[in-house]
Enzyme design. Structure first.
Site: not given
Ligand code: TTP
Ligand code: MG
Length: 400
Positions: A11, A106-107
């Site tokens: 992630d 991103d995962e």
């Molecule tokens: P996430 O992997 O949930 O969040 P992140 O990568 O920003 O942070 P981390 O994993 O370190 O906690 O989501 C990936 C991307 O998806 C995030 O950068 C932006 C997008 N996203 C949105 O646009 N809206 C949302 O509500 C969420 C949760 C994520």
């Molecule tokens: Mg993330």
């Protein structure tokens, strides 16, 4: 010999915000907040870890984020940049094992059971992935390797940001034991409250309970909770199947009437779709132009080819023929998109009748190689260049 199942989860950390930092290193260490459709409207997509210290998080209204973090750097973001980083990350994962399951931009999960000998074990695989991602994108990520998807997902949450965690087979329950119940995926605030009302605060407490007691309290959910608390999950890593169609579309920031500009966007989206088509080693026999007008009516116009193709000029000619139909309605346009369907594997290497298409195919392969090395924007067709070197997109064009 029984091969132990080992599943990697990755992630990216504060993904959109981290991409912005790579694009502008002056933002490093600063509270960066991405999202919103104006200075005050919309919601936060993500915030850098520096901004999270002020309580800013995803899905929070931008106006609230501004109050919590007035000195934050607020950016609208460009989905194209995030998609490009995402594509690089998944291509690195595919170099570790063919069994890759993307679960979001991103995962994803990778079944690395069969990659152990080649790389020299979990730690070497973890280090390889983190290093390659950093080398090729400059981005931080968190990686965990565990016996199954459930445990690797929870482990990533514990190791964030920029972390690595390895949970050996047999260590699942002891790793999960001290963690709060809310760490189990799917256990939301309501289930947490219900568990807390019975004095159940940690995953270990669930694991130690008699299954019958859990079934009495929670019904079938009790069984899932018990299995999860023990770190048991048989869900396989499901590699993404071959696409049935490849689409790229975008909603404009403001509805457009200028068809020259709309055509430029369309040319860019078609270029992107074709690049993805060739990356999958596929060809298309049908192209569909999609237009959503400002009153939300959506029309599609399609053309079928006698022979499959993966060549830009074939698609652009078809779009040129379809466009007058779309222009007939004299309303503003909210969204345009292009879909390539009726996909087949590219298998016409020996067809002499298609010599000219072959030459195009070879030239385009070189174009795609350069793009892989230097980014999609490094080589572009003239029409789409009218949008500038790096077009801005208000919404992602993510569909496959
Ligand atoms: P996430 O992997 O949930 O969040 P992140 O990568 O920003 O942070 P981390 O994993 O370190 O906690 O989501 C990936 C991307 O998806 C995030 O950068 C932006 C997008 N996203 C949105 O646009 N809206 C949302 O509500 C969420 C949760 C994520
Ligand atoms: Mg993330």
């Amino acid at each position: 010999m029984v091969v132990e199942r080992r599943v990697l989860h990755i992630d990216m950390d504060a993904f959109f915000a981290s991409v912005e930092v790579v694009l502008n290193p002056a933002l490093k260490g600063k509270p960066v907040i991405v999202g919103g459709d104006s200075q005050t409207r919309g919601v936060v997509c993500t915030a850098s870890y520096e901004a999270r210290k002020f309580g800013v998080h995803s899905a929070m209204p931008i106006a609230k984020a501004r109050r919590l973090c007035p000195h934050g750097i607020f950016l609208r973001g460009n989905f194209q940049d995030y998609m490009e980083a995402s594509e690089k990350i998944f291509s690195i994962l595919s170099s570790v094992s063919p069994c890759v399951e993307p679960t979001s931009v991103d995962e994803g999960y990778v079944d690395v059971s069969g990659s152990q000998r080649l790389f020299g074990g979990d730690d070497a695989i973890g280090a390889y992935v983190k290093e390659r991602v950093h080398e090729e994108t400059g981005l931080p990520c968190t990686v965990a390797i565990a016996p199954n998807k459930l445990v690797s997902k929870i482990a990533v949450g514990e190791a964030k940001p920029d972390g690595y965690l390895c949970i050996k087979n047999g260590e699942e329950a002891s790793f999960l034991k001290p963690l709060p119940v809310g760490r189990i995926p799917g256990v939301g605030p309501r289930t947490c409250d219900a568990l807390e009302s019975f004095g159940i605060l940690t995953i270990g407490t669930i694991a130690d309970m008699a299954l019958d007691d859990l079934l009495n309290i929670f019904g079938q959910t009790g069984y899932v909770l018990h299995q999860s608390a023990l770190g048991i999950s048989t869900s396989p890593v499901k590699p993404r199947g071959l696409p049935k169609s490849i689409s790229r579309e975008t909603t404009f920031e403001r509805d457009l009437l200028d068809w020259n500009r709309i055509e430029c966007y369309l040319a860019y989206l078609a270029e992107k779709a074709l690049c993805a088509l060739r990356q999958n080693d596929m060809e298309t026999r049908r192209v569909t132009l999609k237009v959503r007008y400002s009153d939300f009516e959506t029309c599609t116009f399609a053309q079928t080819f006698a022979e499959p193709t993966c060549v830009d000029s074939d698609i652009n000619n078809a779009l040129k023929q379809l466009l007058p139909k779309a222009k007939n309605r004299r309303s503003r346009v909210r969204l345009v998109g292009v879909t390539l369907s009726w996909l087949t594997y590219n298998q016409h290497q020996l067809n002499f009748l298609r010599e000219s298409a072959e030459k195009w195919g070879r030239a385009l392969n070189s174009v795609d190689d350069i793009r892989t090395r230097y980014g999609f924007e490094s080589l572009r067709f003239a029409k789409a260049m009218e949008l500038g070197r790096k077009p801005r997109f208000a919404t992602p064009s993510l569909s496959r």
